[in-house]
Design an enzyme around this catalytic site. Sequence first.
Site, PDB file in Angstrom:
ATOM      1  N   ILE A 156       0.842  -1.209   0.000  1.00 25.09           N
ATOM      2  CA  ILE A 156       0.000   0.000   0.000  1.00 25.09           C
ATOM      3  C   ILE A 156       0.875   1.256   0.000  1.00 25.09           C
ATOM      4  CG2 ILE A 156      -1.726   1.300   1.312  1.00 25.09           C
ATOM      5  CD1 ILE A 156      -2.799  -1.484   2.289  1.00 25.09           C
ATOM      6  N   THR A 233      -5.061   4.799   7.548  1.00 24.70           N
ATOM      7  CA  THR A 233      -5.961   3.826   6.916  1.00 24.70           C
ATOM      8  C   THR A 233      -5.484   2.417   7.230  1.00 24.70           C
ATOM      9  OG1 THR A 233      -4.659   3.872   4.894  1.00 24.70           O
ATOM     10  CG2 THR A 233      -6.569   5.323   4.954  1.00 24.70           C
ATOM     11  N   SER A 234      -4.630   2.281   8.254  1.00 24.12           N
ATOM     12  CA  SER A 234      -3.995   0.972   8.469  1.00 24.12           C
ATOM     13  C   SER A 234      -4.709   0.174   9.560  1.00 24.12           C
ATOM     14  CB  SER A 234      -2.513   1.170   8.774  1.00 24.12           C
ATOM     15  OG  SER A 234      -1.809   0.030   8.385  1.00 24.12           O
ATOM     16  N   ARG A 235      -4.426   0.483  10.807  1.00 21.57           N
ATOM     17  CA  ARG A 235      -5.142  -0.129  11.924  1.00 21.57           C
ATOM     18  C   ARG A 235      -5.263   0.917  13.034  1.00 21.57           C
ATOM     19  NH1 ARG A 235      -6.661  -3.241   8.858  1.00 21.57           N
ATOM     20  NH2 ARG A 235      -6.504  -5.510   8.818  1.00 21.57           N
ATOM     21  N   ASP A 259      -9.556   6.060   8.733  1.00 24.03           N
ATOM     22  CA  ASP A 259     -10.467   5.022   8.227  1.00 24.03           C
ATOM     23  C   ASP A 259     -10.584   3.895   9.245  1.00 24.03           C
ATOM     24  OD1 ASP A 259     -12.104   3.859   6.107  1.00 24.03           O
ATOM     25  OD2 ASP A 259     -10.516   2.356   5.934  1.00 24.03           O
ATOM     26  N   GLU A 264     -12.929   0.284  17.083  1.00 22.64           N
ATOM     27  CA  GLU A 264     -13.936   0.266  16.020  1.00 22.64           C
ATOM     28  C   GLU A 264     -14.827  -0.969  16.048  1.00 22.64           C
ATOM     29  OE1 GLU A 264     -11.224   0.298  12.569  1.00 22.64           O
ATOM     30  OE2 GLU A 264     -11.973  -1.706  12.066  1.00 22.64           O
ATOM     31  N   HIS A 296     -13.792   2.181   8.076  1.00 21.95           N
ATOM     32  CA  HIS A 296     -13.003   1.049   7.569  1.00 21.95           C
ATOM     33  C   HIS A 296     -13.502   0.633   6.176  1.00 21.95           C
ATOM     34  CE1 HIS A 296     -10.125  -2.213   9.169  1.00 21.95           C
ATOM     35  NE2 HIS A 296     -10.066  -2.199   7.853  1.00 21.95           N
ATOM     36  N   GLN A 297     -13.497   1.610   5.281  1.00 23.13           N
ATOM     37  CA  GLN A 297     -14.004   1.344   3.931  1.00 23.13           C
ATOM     38  C   GLN A 297     -12.914   1.446   2.872  1.00 23.13           C
ATOM     39  OE1 GLN A 297     -16.640   5.114   3.496  1.00 23.13           O
ATOM     40  NE2 GLN A 297     -15.823   4.816   1.441  1.00 23.13           N
ATOM     41  N   ALA A 298     -11.651   1.656   3.311  1.00 18.19           N
ATOM     42  CA  ALA A 298     -10.590   1.881   2.315  1.00 18.19           C
ATOM     43  C   ALA A 298     -10.470   0.692   1.361  1.00 18.19           C
ATOM     44  CB  ALA A 298      -9.264   2.150   3.015  1.00 18.19           C
ATOM     45  N   PHE A 299     -10.717  -0.498   1.873  1.00 13.72           N
ATOM     46  CA  PHE A 299     -10.574  -1.712   1.034  1.00 13.72           C
ATOM     47  C   PHE A 299     -11.751  -1.887   0.082  1.00 13.72           C
ATOM     48  CE2 PHE A 299     -13.865  -4.698   2.435  1.00 13.72           C
ATOM     49  CZ  PHE A 299     -14.392  -3.996   3.505  1.00 13.72           C
TER      50      PHE A 299
HETATM   51  P1  NAD Z   1       2.645  -5.022   3.530  1.00 15.39           P
HETATM   52  O1  NAD Z   1       2.971  -6.202   4.381  1.00 15.39           O
HETATM   53  O2  NAD Z   1       2.837  -5.107   2.039  1.00 15.39           O
HETATM   54  O3  NAD Z   1       3.480  -3.743   4.038  1.00 15.39           O
HETATM   55  C1  NAD Z   1       3.636  -3.409   5.389  1.00 15.39           C
HETATM   56  C2  NAD Z   1       4.951  -2.664   5.522  1.00 15.39           C
HETATM   57  O4  NAD Z   1       5.077  -2.237   6.884  1.00 15.39           O
HETATM   58  C3  NAD Z   1       6.167  -3.538   5.201  1.00 15.39           C
HETATM   59  O5  NAD Z   1       7.022  -2.876   4.293  1.00 15.39           O
HETATM   60  C4  NAD Z   1       6.833  -3.729   6.566  1.00 15.39           C
HETATM   61  O6  NAD Z   1       8.253  -3.844   6.496  1.00 15.39           O
HETATM   62  C5  NAD Z   1       6.418  -2.434   7.259  1.00 15.39           C
HETATM   63  N1  NAD Z   1       6.583  -2.514   8.713  1.00 15.39           N
HETATM   64  C6  NAD Z   1       6.466  -3.579   9.523  1.00 15.39           C
HETATM   65  N2  NAD Z   1       6.759  -3.248  10.807  1.00 15.39           N
HETATM   66  C7  NAD Z   1       7.075  -1.930  10.775  1.00 15.39           C
HETATM   67  C8  NAD Z   1       7.475  -1.004  11.767  1.00 15.39           C
HETATM   68  N3  NAD Z   1       7.643  -1.382  13.052  1.00 15.39           N
HETATM   69  N4  NAD Z   1       7.707   0.274  11.394  1.00 15.39           N
HETATM   70  C9  NAD Z   1       7.573   0.663  10.097  1.00 15.39           C
HETATM   71  N5  NAD Z   1       7.209  -0.173   9.111  1.00 15.39           N
HETATM   72  C10 NAD Z   1       6.959  -1.444   9.445  1.00 15.39           C
HETATM   73  O7  NAD Z   1       1.153  -4.650   3.883  1.00 15.39           O
HETATM   74  P2  NAD Z   1       0.147  -3.739   3.032  1.00 15.39           P
HETATM   75  O8  NAD Z   1      -0.640  -4.601   2.101  1.00 15.39           O
HETATM   76  O9  NAD Z   1       0.871  -2.559   2.499  1.00 15.39           O
HETATM   77  O10 NAD Z   1      -0.863  -3.310   4.205  1.00 15.39           O
HETATM   78  C11 NAD Z   1      -0.440  -2.472   5.267  1.00 15.39           C
HETATM   79  C12 NAD Z   1      -1.502  -2.443   6.348  1.00 15.39           C
HETATM   80  O11 NAD Z   1      -2.667  -1.803   5.828  1.00 15.39           O
HETATM   81  C13 NAD Z   1      -2.014  -3.835   6.782  1.00 15.39           C
HETATM   82  O12 NAD Z   1      -1.178  -4.384   7.787  1.00 15.39           O
HETATM   83  C14 NAD Z   1      -3.397  -3.549   7.301  1.00 15.39           C
HETATM   84  O13 NAD Z   1      -3.317  -3.303   8.692  1.00 15.39           O
HETATM   85  C15 NAD Z   1      -3.799  -2.244   6.592  1.00 15.39           C
HETATM   86  N6  NAD Z   1      -4.941  -2.419   5.683  1.00 15.39           N
HETATM   87  C16 NAD Z   1      -6.045  -1.629   5.864  1.00 15.39           C
HETATM   88  C17 NAD Z   1      -7.133  -1.763   5.012  1.00 15.39           C
HETATM   89  C18 NAD Z   1      -8.365  -0.885   5.149  1.00 15.39           C
HETATM   90  O14 NAD Z   1      -9.407  -1.177   4.531  1.00 15.39           O
HETATM   91  N7  NAD Z   1      -8.340   0.190   5.893  1.00 15.39           N
HETATM   92  C19 NAD Z   1      -7.097  -2.708   3.980  1.00 15.39           C
HETATM   93  C20 NAD Z   1      -5.930  -3.474   3.802  1.00 15.39           C
HETATM   94  C21 NAD Z   1      -4.864  -3.329   4.664  1.00 15.39           C
END
Ligand code: NAD
Length: 332
Positions: A156, A233-235, A259, A264, A296-299
């Site tokens: 992402i 938009t992560s967690r 998001d 949540e 939580h709609q980004a996906f």
């Molecule tokens: P990914 O595994 O491809 O990338 C995650 C990155 O974070 C990796 O490069 C990893 O090295 C890095 N990372 C790990 N620990 C770290 C730290 N302590 N400090 C800094 N960077 C660190 O995952 P992705 O597909 O890019 O997804 C990222 C996150 O997005 C997922 O873990 C999920 O929580 C979130 N997500 C949210 C939605 C949504 O709808 N809002 C949908 C999909 C994913």
Amino acid sequence: MAVKVAVFSSKPYDRVFLTDALADDHEVSFFEPRLDLTTVALAAGFDAACLFVNDNATRPVLEALAENGVRFLALRSTGFNHVDIEAARELGMRVARVPGYSPQAVAEHAVALMLALDRKIHRAYARVREGNFSLDGLLGFDLHLRTVGIVGTGQIGAAIVNILRGFGCRLVAYDVVQNPVCIAAGVQYVELDELLAMSDVITLHCPLTPETHHLIDDAALEKVQDGVMIINTSRGGLVDTQAVIDGLKSGKIGYLGLDVYEEEGDLFFEDLSDRVIQDDVFSRLLTFPNVLVTGHQAFFTRNALEQIASVTAKNIAAFDRGEATPNDVLSS
Ligand code: NAD
């Protein structure tokens, strides 16, 4: 052999996409409730439980699932912070996820939050519908030449890089592993503290782990520029909500786009519009004019749902054949 799959937290749209992908080969039952100790009995007699982000796969729940015969957790998400992996390992369960089902979906939503907050689209929309065409209070800034700090440059984060290059932003990043694709795209890797200090916009794209829990807290906010924009938009657990409320009140944070939210699980994905929200912290967040929250709609794009369903089907087929896949979080 058909695998018996219990799908938890299933919404009408999940049924459509998962039925298309799974129903020909497996016995699929859809359950609307979230998985927790009160609903785990629904999984009795199933081989696999198919879970989403707010299903509660803690040790006691996993123990009850295992007692009910479940041997496989098919996650419909990339993140797996909601699963007690150690407990699953001890119980001999296999766990698979759907990595990178549509990084663009999440990246585009993060940029949508950035642009909407910057140009105050949420306020402009309401004003114009009221016949108020005044521009006072809607002043934005050019993203061009602004510094955007990306925390986590996996799939992402890399998609965000591609989009923001088009805006002419200066891109800095922090990750425990540097992504050569991002370096080739001109991203400058820096330490987290430097990123916090340099960035006009900070966008979070790392997983929630013990190391990243409350990555944005009081101490981090002391290091950011006044009026910074923060996008998550992560967690939810990456952000200490009380700290950002204090930051918004003091003006340290100029814009906040979320998001995801720490608590949540009791709110998102449900229509609560006729109820009184009991979470006072969340309610306080909604009072700020410079905060934009989506549930939580980004996906949530057609492309992503098709991909989630198709990879989930492949994960279930691999479980059925006893084969490992790169999507395994835990192979049995
Ligand atoms: P990914 O595994 O491809 O990338 C995650 C990155 O974070 C990796 O490069 C990893 O090295 C890095 N990372 C790990 N620990 C770290 C730290 N302590 N400090 C800094 N960077 C660190 O995952 P992705 O597909 O890019 O997804 C990222 C996150 O997005 C997922 O873990 C999920 O929580 C979130 N997500 C949210 C939605 C949504 O709808 N809002 C949908 C999909 C994913």
